[in-house]
Design a protein around this motif. Structure first.
Motif, PDB file in Angstrom:
ATOM      1  N   GLY A 226       0.832  -1.238  -0.193  1.00 23.51           N
ATOM      2  CA  GLY A 226       0.102   0.019   0.115  1.00 23.51           C
ATOM      3  C   GLY A 226       0.821   1.324  -0.063  1.00 23.51           C
ATOM      4  N   ARG A 227       2.009   1.247  -0.208  1.00 21.52           N
ATOM      5  CA  ARG A 227       3.123   2.452  -0.358  1.00 21.52           C
ATOM      6  C   ARG A 227       3.816   2.257  -1.575  1.00 21.52           C
ATOM      7  N   LEU A 228       3.937   3.676  -2.048  1.00 23.88           N
ATOM      8  CA  LEU A 228       4.873   3.619  -3.189  1.00 23.88           C
ATOM      9  C   LEU A 228       6.205   4.245  -2.654  1.00 23.88           C
ATOM     10  N   VAL A 229       7.378   3.702  -2.822  1.00 21.98           N
ATOM     11  CA  VAL A 229       8.398   4.239  -2.126  1.00 21.98           C
ATOM     12  C   VAL A 229       9.730   4.318  -3.418  1.00 21.98           C
ATOM     13  N   ARG A 230      10.465   5.529  -3.305  1.00 20.81           N
ATOM     14  CA  ARG A 230      11.523   5.646  -4.322  1.00 20.81           C
ATOM     15  C   ARG A 230      12.843   5.622  -3.193  1.00 20.81           C
ATOM     16  N   ARG A 231      13.740   4.813  -3.405  1.00 19.11           N
ATOM     17  CA  ARG A 231      15.009   4.820  -2.611  1.00 19.11           C
ATOM     18  C   ARG A 231      15.964   5.205  -3.771  1.00 19.11           C
ATOM     19  N   ARG A 232      16.771   6.225  -3.350  1.00 18.51           N
ATOM     20  CA  ARG A 232      18.046   6.648  -3.966  1.00 18.51           C
ATOM     21  C   ARG A 232      19.244   6.519  -3.096  1.00 18.51           C
ATOM     22  N   TYR A 233      20.305   5.836  -3.891  1.00 21.40           N
ATOM     23  CA  TYR A 233      21.576   5.643  -3.146  1.00 21.40           C
ATOM     24  C   TYR A 233      22.745   6.430  -3.657  1.00 21.40           C
ATOM     25  N   PHE A 234      23.572   7.178  -2.868  1.00 20.72           N
ATOM     26  CA  PHE A 234      24.406   7.897  -3.425  1.00 20.72           C
ATOM     27  C   PHE A 234      25.928   7.630  -2.571  1.00 20.72           C
ATOM     28  N   GLY A 235      26.831   7.312  -3.542  1.00 19.11           N
ATOM     29  CA  GLY A 235      28.167   6.971  -2.716  1.00 19.11           C
ATOM     30  C   GLY A 235      29.238   8.156  -2.843  1.00 19.11           C
ATOM     31  N   TYR A 236      29.835   8.423  -1.708  1.00 18.72           N
ATOM     32  CA  TYR A 236      30.778   9.629  -1.814  1.00 18.72           C
ATOM     33  C   TYR A 236      32.155   9.260  -0.951  1.00 18.72           C
ATOM     34  N   VAL A 254      27.419   6.488   2.512  1.00 22.22           N
ATOM     35  CA  VAL A 254      26.685   6.260   1.494  1.00 22.22           C
ATOM     36  C   VAL A 254      25.119   7.067   1.916  1.00 22.22           C
ATOM     37  N   ALA A 255      24.704   8.162   1.125  1.00 20.72           N
ATOM     38  CA  ALA A 255      23.568   8.697   1.671  1.00 20.72           C
ATOM     39  C   ALA A 255      22.357   8.031   0.896  1.00 20.72           C
ATOM     40  N   VAL A 256      21.265   7.933   1.628  1.00 26.13           N
ATOM     41  CA  VAL A 256      20.127   7.106   1.124  1.00 26.13           C
ATOM     42  C   VAL A 256      18.814   8.064   1.245  1.00 26.13           C
ATOM     43  N   GLU A 257      18.144   8.398   0.259  1.00 25.35           N
ATOM     44  CA  GLU A 257      16.847   8.977   0.397  1.00 25.35           C
ATOM     45  C   GLU A 257      15.929   8.277   0.141  1.00 25.35           C
ATOM     46  N   THR A 258      14.920   8.265   1.107  1.00 24.74           N
ATOM     47  CA  THR A 258      13.558   7.379   0.980  1.00 24.74           C
ATOM     48  C   THR A 258      12.472   8.266   0.889  1.00 24.74           C
ATOM     49  N   ILE A 259      11.814   8.316  -0.586  1.00 24.22           N
ATOM     50  CA  ILE A 259      10.759   9.402  -0.775  1.00 24.22           C
ATOM     51  C   ILE A 259       9.258   8.115  -0.848  1.00 24.22           C
ATOM     52  N   PRO A 289      24.279  -0.796  -1.644  1.00 20.12           N
ATOM     53  CA  PRO A 289      22.875  -0.520  -1.251  1.00 20.12           C
ATOM     54  C   PRO A 289      22.336  -1.764  -0.821  1.00 20.12           C
ATOM     55  N   SER A 290      22.706  -2.966  -1.196  1.00 15.16           N
ATOM     56  CA  SER A 290      22.406  -4.504  -0.882  1.00 15.16           C
ATOM     57  C   SER A 290      22.597  -4.656   0.463  1.00 15.16           C
ATOM     58  N   TYR A 291      23.840  -4.149   0.831  1.00 18.04           N
ATOM     59  CA  TYR A 291      24.281  -4.241   2.604  1.00 18.04           C
ATOM     60  C   TYR A 291      23.284  -3.642   3.123  1.00 18.04           C
ATOM     61  N   ILE A 292      22.962  -2.355   3.007  1.00 13.17           N
ATOM     62  CA  ILE A 292      22.200  -1.470   3.910  1.00 13.17           C
ATOM     63  C   ILE A 292      20.705  -1.895   3.624  1.00 13.17           C
ATOM     64  N   ARG A 293      19.952  -2.555   2.691  1.00 10.96           N
ATOM     65  CA  ARG A 293      18.704  -3.339   2.763  1.00 10.96           C
ATOM     66  C   ARG A 293      18.759  -4.415   3.443  1.00 10.96           C
ATOM     67  N   ASN A 294      19.714  -5.336   3.237  1.00 14.74           N
ATOM     68  CA  ASN A 294      19.505  -6.602   3.580  1.00 14.74           C
ATOM     69  C   ASN A 294      19.949  -6.720   5.363  1.00 14.74           C
ATOM     70  N   HIS A 295      20.669  -5.385   5.806  1.00 15.08           N
ATOM     71  CA  HIS A 295      20.705  -5.395   7.222  1.00 15.08           C
ATOM     72  C   HIS A 295      19.376  -5.454   7.954  1.00 15.08           C
ATOM     73  N   TRP A 296      18.222  -5.032   7.290  1.00 14.58           N
ATOM     74  CA  TRP A 296      17.055  -5.315   8.231  1.00 14.58           C
ATOM     75  C   TRP A 296      16.408  -6.527   8.104  1.00 14.58           C
ATOM     76  N   GLY A 297      17.143  -7.440   7.383  1.00 10.57           N
ATOM     77  CA  GLY A 297      16.853  -9.069   7.490  1.00 10.57           C
ATOM     78  C   GLY A 297      16.832  -9.312   9.226  1.00 10.57           C
ATOM     79  N   ILE A 298      17.732  -8.972   9.897  1.00  6.88           N
ATOM     80  CA  ILE A 298      17.731  -9.297  11.346  1.00  6.88           C
ATOM     81  C   ILE A 298      16.529  -8.681  12.030  1.00  6.88           C
ATOM     82  N   GLU A 299      16.248  -7.653  11.668  1.00  6.66           N
ATOM     83  CA  GLU A 299      14.835  -7.260  12.351  1.00  6.66           C
ATOM     84  C   GLU A 299      13.505  -8.162  11.727  1.00  6.66           C
ATOM     85  N   ASN A 300      13.527  -8.272  10.455  1.00  8.68           N
ATOM     86  CA  ASN A 300      12.275  -8.818   9.759  1.00  8.68           C
ATOM     87  C   ASN A 300      12.149 -10.504   9.843  1.00  8.68           C
ATOM     88  N   LYS A 301      13.332 -11.141   9.869  1.00  9.76           N
ATOM     89  CA  LYS A 301      13.693 -12.385   9.798  1.00  9.76           C
ATOM     90  C   LYS A 301      13.936 -13.188  11.036  1.00  9.76           C
TER      91      LYS A 301
END
Length: 368
Positions: A226-236, A254-259, A289-301
């Motif tokens: 039920g949500r539309l999410v755009r994720r942008r990842y920038f590396g510096y 890594v700067a991550v913008e979640t809209i 980006p995968s490392y950042i997203r996959n981290h939440w597996g410890i919460e969800n799984k």
């Protein structure tokens, strides 16, 4: 059969000559009961009475089924570190047969039901293997302490060479970074205002560099739940910033913008949030980006499953040692279920239920 063999080797803390039931038998029966959904000592006694005929084929029941008080007394005096060692050994065996460990997520969890008037709820820090979906190890957070002291102890016990360690902002500490690099690992750590100088310097650097395609690592829309999410990842590249000089191996931010917006929101409200991560990887590493997203597996799984399916937060056992050991047995149970036929289309909830219904399936889990 290594899990069962390991249970047989656990030293018995009880007084010799006054033991009616073997330690290994009690632990085996408790693990079977946990896999079958039991939540308290009375549940375990009832389960064992119901399954007596089947259990007698695998453990010595000449003295009958232990009472709930026998189970309770044993886990009151048994050092939880012994059960934690069982968790580690079983996880190593699964890893040896499973996928290579590329990412280890570390996060803390409290057992809410263990809170008492004179003591805080029990807390621990877990190491979660993203590739194999199992708990590698746990470390208890001592009373009047915090996760920051427990994380280095946990890291010291793990093999992390070549792996990437991800931790939220609580673990973004120079000592933790140093420990990860000493052991040959990489890191991706949440960065917030708990390090004001570094945080300010990073924001100024990002503002100067800008959100350019040259820095963009990932840009994707998700339209789920039920949500539309755009994720942008920038590396510096921040390797030359003076504020990161004391952070061993630090190379990038890594700067991550979640809209995001809700699909059924009549006002069409759109929210935007920025998050920042400090890493030892190169700023153009496409796995960031995968490392950042996959981290939440410890919460969800892990954490969510422990609370929803295994009712961990509802555990109100009076003895803190037994609460801790019971919690670790639940993690062993999850590891056992998840590592058995990992490509099965049956849900985790369904497999947990099946282990309570089918003796053959339960035995296949324990002997895989």
């Amino acid at each position: 059969m290594k899990l069962l063999e390991a249970i047989e080797k656990i030293p018995d803390p009880r007084m010799e000559g006054k033991v009616k039931h073997k330690l290994s038998s009690i632990i085996f029966m408790t693990l079977c009961a946990v896999l079958s959904g039991c939540e308290c000592w009375n549940d375990i006694e009832d389960y064992c009475k119901t399954k007596k005929e089947w259990l007698s084929k695998h453990v010595d029941l000449k003295s009958g089924i232990p009472s709930e008080w026998t189970f309770r007394r044993l886990f009151t005096i048994l050092d939880p570190k012994i059960i934690e060692a069982l968790l580690r050994d079983n996880a190593k065996e699964i890893i040896n047969k499973g996928k290579k460990v590329e990412q280890i997520a570390i996060d803390g969890k409290a057992i809410r039901g263990s809170k008492r008037s004179k003591s805080a709820c029990l807390q621990s820090v877990s190491a979660w293997c993203n590739e194999n979906n199992i708990v590698l190890a746990e470390e208890a957070v001592e009373q009047k302490s915090n996760e920051i002291k427990a994380i280095p102890i946990l890291l010291e016990s793990l093999t992390i060479r070549g792996s990437t360690i991800s931790i939220d902002a609580a673990g973004c500490q120079k000592d933790i970074v140093r420990k990860i690099r000493e052991k040959g690992g990489h890191y991706v750590l949440g960065l917030k205002k708990n390090h004001p100088k570094l945080h300010k310097s990073v924001l100024e650097h990002i503002a100067k560099e800008g959100e350019l395609n040259a820095n963009k690592l990932h840009d994707k829309f998700d339209d789920n739940h039920g949500r539309l999410v755009r994720r942008r990842y920038f590396g510096y590249d921040v390797s030359k910033l003076s504020e990161v000089a004391d952070w061993e191996g630090a190379k990038s931010i890594v700067a991550v913008e979640t809209i995001s917006s809700k699909n059924n929101d009549p006002n069409g409200k759109v929210s935007s949030e920025w998050r920042y991560y400090l890493s030892s990887h190169h700023h153009k590493n496409d796995k960031l980006p995968s490392y950042i997203r996959n981290h939440w597996g410890i919460e969800n799984k892990l954490h969510w499953v422990l609370d929803v399916h295994l009712k961990e937060d509802d555990d109100q056992k009076a003895e803190r040692k037994s609460v801790r050991s019971f919690a670790i047995l639940k993690r062993i149970a999850l590891n056992v279920v998840r590592s058995h036929d990992p490509h099965s289309k049956r849900s985790l909830r369904g497999r947990l239920k099946r282990s309570g219904w089918s003796n053959d399936y339960l035995l296949s889990l324990l002997t895989a």
